[in-house]
Motif scaffolding. Structure first.
Motif, PDB file in Angstrom:
ATOM      1  N   CYS A  14      25.133 -39.154  -8.160  1.00 46.54           N
ATOM      2  CA  CYS A  14      23.924 -38.574  -9.575  1.00 46.54           C
ATOM      3  C   CYS A  14      23.222 -37.334  -9.507  1.00 46.54           C
ATOM      4  O   CYS A  14      22.797 -37.047  -8.464  1.00 46.54           O
ATOM      5  CB  CYS A  14      22.885 -39.700 -10.029  1.00 46.54           C
ATOM      6  N   CYS A  17      18.821 -38.121  -8.551  1.00 46.24           N
ATOM      7  CA  CYS A  17      18.399 -38.967  -7.160  1.00 46.24           C
ATOM      8  C   CYS A  17      19.470 -39.059  -5.720  1.00 46.24           C
ATOM      9  O   CYS A  17      19.222 -39.370  -5.597  1.00 46.24           O
ATOM     10  CB  CYS A  17      17.973 -39.841  -7.749  1.00 46.24           C
ATOM     11  N   CYS A  34      22.449 -43.629 -14.451  1.00 53.09           N
ATOM     12  CA  CYS A  34      22.436 -44.248 -13.149  1.00 53.09           C
ATOM     13  C   CYS A  34      21.322 -45.247 -13.059  1.00 53.09           C
ATOM     14  O   CYS A  34      20.284 -45.207 -13.860  1.00 53.09           O
ATOM     15  CB  CYS A  34      21.632 -43.213 -12.373  1.00 53.09           C
ATOM     16  N   CYS A  37      18.406 -44.011 -11.495  1.00 55.10           N
ATOM     17  CA  CYS A  37      16.839 -43.226 -12.574  1.00 55.10           C
ATOM     18  C   CYS A  37      16.858 -43.159 -13.583  1.00 55.10           C
ATOM     19  O   CYS A  37      16.050 -43.304 -14.589  1.00 55.10           O
ATOM     20  CB  CYS A  37      16.941 -41.956 -11.601  1.00 55.10           C
ATOM     21  N   THR A  39      19.469 -40.991 -15.662  1.00 56.65           N
ATOM     22  CA  THR A  39      20.099 -40.427 -15.344  1.00 56.65           C
ATOM     23  C   THR A  39      21.336 -40.559 -16.096  1.00 56.65           C
ATOM     24  O   THR A  39      22.297 -41.636 -15.621  1.00 56.65           O
ATOM     25  CB  THR A  39      20.363 -39.054 -14.520  1.00 56.65           C
TER      26      THR A  39
HETATM   27 ZN   LIG Z   1      20.127 -40.991 -10.555  1.00 55.66          ZN
END
Ligand SMILES: [Zn+2]
Length: 207
Positions: A14, A17, A34, A37, A39
């Motif tokens: 990712c 993160c 992700c 987080c 994303t």
């Molecule tokens: Zn992430």
């Protein structure tokens, strides 16, 4: 990770993160995000490979126009000079400047064209639902490796800078090749933006 020995080429980190995932292409109209987080990692567009192939073929067609037609015409004090891209490349082909001429030809003409041909070779059978042609993985790897050396866009930036400098001294008019080459530079950028390397690698590994 489900396997103890995942293939590193199949791992995705990712960008936000650094969480690691094993790549599996999302289905049509699905996105991969992700879990930690949120994303968005992949959002495949249906028909992206077809778009890549269409852009590559269009760029190849325009490249032939860019080579055949006048690039620009300069007019100063009643004298007119017309130059094609080939003229620009071969104007350095004298004495010890010859290597420069060769380098320009390779960087702005040969490599961009080779990359387009390689991409057509890789994507054409996939678009028509067939298996990848022999050597497709090598062709795609070469296409990716040659990207930093393919400088058609940089040539156009150089031309734009030169035009600003010369504009006061001569009247300049652009020929068909100029617009064709400008379109090639845009198509090359669009093609690289649409190409999802990881998805293509996944397809090529599977076929
Ligand atoms: Zn992430």
């Amino acid at each position: 990770m489900s396997s103890r020995h995942p293939d590193p080429a199949e791992l995705v980190a990712c960008p936000t993160c650094d969480a690691l995932y094993r790549f599996a292409p999302p289905g049509p109209r699905q996105t991969a995000s992700c879990a930690r987080c949120g994303t968005v990692l992949f959002a495949p567009r249906p028909g992206a490979i077809r778009t890549v192939l269409a852009l590559a073929l269009a760029a190849l067609a325009l490249m032939t126009i860019a080579l055949d037609y006048p690039f620009l015409t300069m007019n100063a004090n009643g004298l007119t000079a017309q130059a094609s891209v080939i003229d620009a490349v071969s104007s350095y082909a004298v004495d010890d400047m010859a290597p420069l001429s060769l380098a320009i030809a390779v960087l702005i003409l040969l490599l961009p064209t080779l990359r387009l041909l390689l991409l057509v070779y890789v994507t054409l059978p996939l678009v028509f639902g067939g298996r990848a042609w022999p050597g497709a993985r090598t062709a795609f790897r070469l296409n990716v490796q040659l990207r930093p050396w393919s400088m058609a866009e940089i040539f156009m930036v150089g031309v734009a800078v030169a035009m600003v400098k010369v504009a006061d001294l001569a009247t300049i008019s652009f020929g068909p090749a100029f617009w064709a080459f400008a379109a090639v530079a845009l198509l090359l950028a669009a093609k690289d933006a649409v190409t999802c390397e990881r998805t293509l690698w996944h397809i090529l590994r599977a076929s």
